[in-house]
Scaffold this motif. Structure first.
Motif, PDB file in Angstrom:
ATOM      1  N   ASP A   1       0.814  -1.220   0.000  1.00  0.00           N
ATOM      2  CA  ASP A   1       0.000   0.000   0.000  1.00  0.00           C
ATOM      3  C   ASP A   1       0.848   1.272   0.000  1.00  0.00           C
ATOM      4  OD1 ASP A   1       0.921   0.032   2.608  1.00  0.00           O
ATOM      5  OD2 ASP A   1      -1.050  -0.131   3.543  1.00  0.00           O
TER       6      ASP A   1
ATOM      7  N   LYS B   1     -11.972  -3.741  -2.364  1.00  0.00           N
ATOM      8  CA  LYS B   1     -11.310  -2.478  -2.691  1.00  0.00           C
ATOM      9  C   LYS B   1     -11.521  -2.122  -4.166  1.00  0.00           C
ATOM     10  CE  LYS B   1      -7.671  -2.807   0.837  1.00  0.00           C
ATOM     11  NZ  LYS B   1      -8.129  -1.645   1.609  1.00  0.00           N
TER      12      LYS B   1
ATOM     13  N   GLU C   1     -14.850  -0.582  -4.635  1.00  0.00           N
ATOM     14  CA  GLU C   1     -14.818   0.813  -4.203  1.00  0.00           C
ATOM     15  C   GLU C   1     -14.269   1.704  -5.309  1.00  0.00           C
ATOM     16  OE1 GLU C   1     -12.468   0.885  -0.697  1.00  0.00           O
ATOM     17  OE2 GLU C   1     -14.050   0.140   0.624  1.00  0.00           O
TER      18      GLU C   1
END
Length: 232
Positions: free
Chosen positions: A70, A94, A97
């Protein structure tokens, strides 16, 4: 491909495969040179490539350490890491999203920019989804689902929109396979795709935005209910 880039690719693969987990140090330059049968200069250049992507960091006097994915700043390594992640459900969540951020806006634009040809193509892919669901053909359902969303993004009239998801091709397919294997999710998806198509036919940007947002929300809920939180 320069030899240093090739070595950088090998090191990245080793990092993604867990040979060098986040927070651990890479072997010394000389050790890596021996392992890969290259010069120390080549290893140094390879590490520079990984540093430019923030895959690794240099700690003066200590060595070269691996950063968590990340923290990486290059898209391709991040996608490769996500594709190989054991927590596939979390990765899929994710990705939904990210899709929601982009596709809701794309649907809003498409409501006033879509052509009759676009609407016909959307209806055709929706028919393919229905046929695949009826036949229990997950792979065909996934392909038709992806095609539907590609038409919506293309119908936005903004050439940048479809390109935003191009690097995520493999992840998009895998994420759809996870959910589309569940009959109830296929049923929910068809209903929401019908709503999106009707909203685009209406030419109402707000209606299209809400329909796509509802679809993305339902997709995330279905993922959590039927995949991530499903009892063993």
């Amino acid at each position: 491909m320069p030899l240093s880039d090739e070595i950088a690719e090998r090191l990245l693969s080793s990092i993604i495969d867990g040979q060098y987990p986040p927070g651990t140090a890479l072997p010394a330059e000389g050790v890596l040179a021996d392992e890969h049968a290259v010069s120390r200069l080549t290893v140094r250049e390879a590490v520079k490539v990984l540093r430019s992507q923030n895959v690794v960091r240099i700690q003066r006097g200590r060595g070269t350490y691996v950063n968590a994915p990340d923290q990486w700043t290059a898209l391709e390594p991040m996608i490769r890491a996500a594709a190989g992640a054991p927590a596939a459900g979390a990765v899929a969540e994710k990705l939904i999203e990210a899709r929601q951020l982009i596709e809701v806006g794309a649907a809003r634009l498409a409501a006033t920019r879509r052509t009759d040809g676009d609407l016909a193509e959307l209806a055709e892919t929706l028919d393919e989804m229905r046929a695949a669901a009826e036949a229990g053909d997950t792979e065909q359902f996934v392909q038709a689902d992806i095609a539907f969303h590609e038409v919506v993004m293309r119908s936005s009239g903004n050439a940048f929109v479809p390109l935003l998801f191009e690097p995520f091709g493999r992840l998009l397919v895998e994420g759809r396979r996870q959910t589309s294997a569940v009959p109830q999710i296929r049923t929910n998806a068809i209903g929401h795709h019908e709503a999106v198509l009707e909203a685009l036919r209406s030419g109402d940007p707000e209606r299209a935005r809400i329909a796509m947002d509802d679809h993305m929300t339902q997709t995330a809920d279905d993922l959590r209910t039927h995949v991530i939180d499903k009892p063993a």
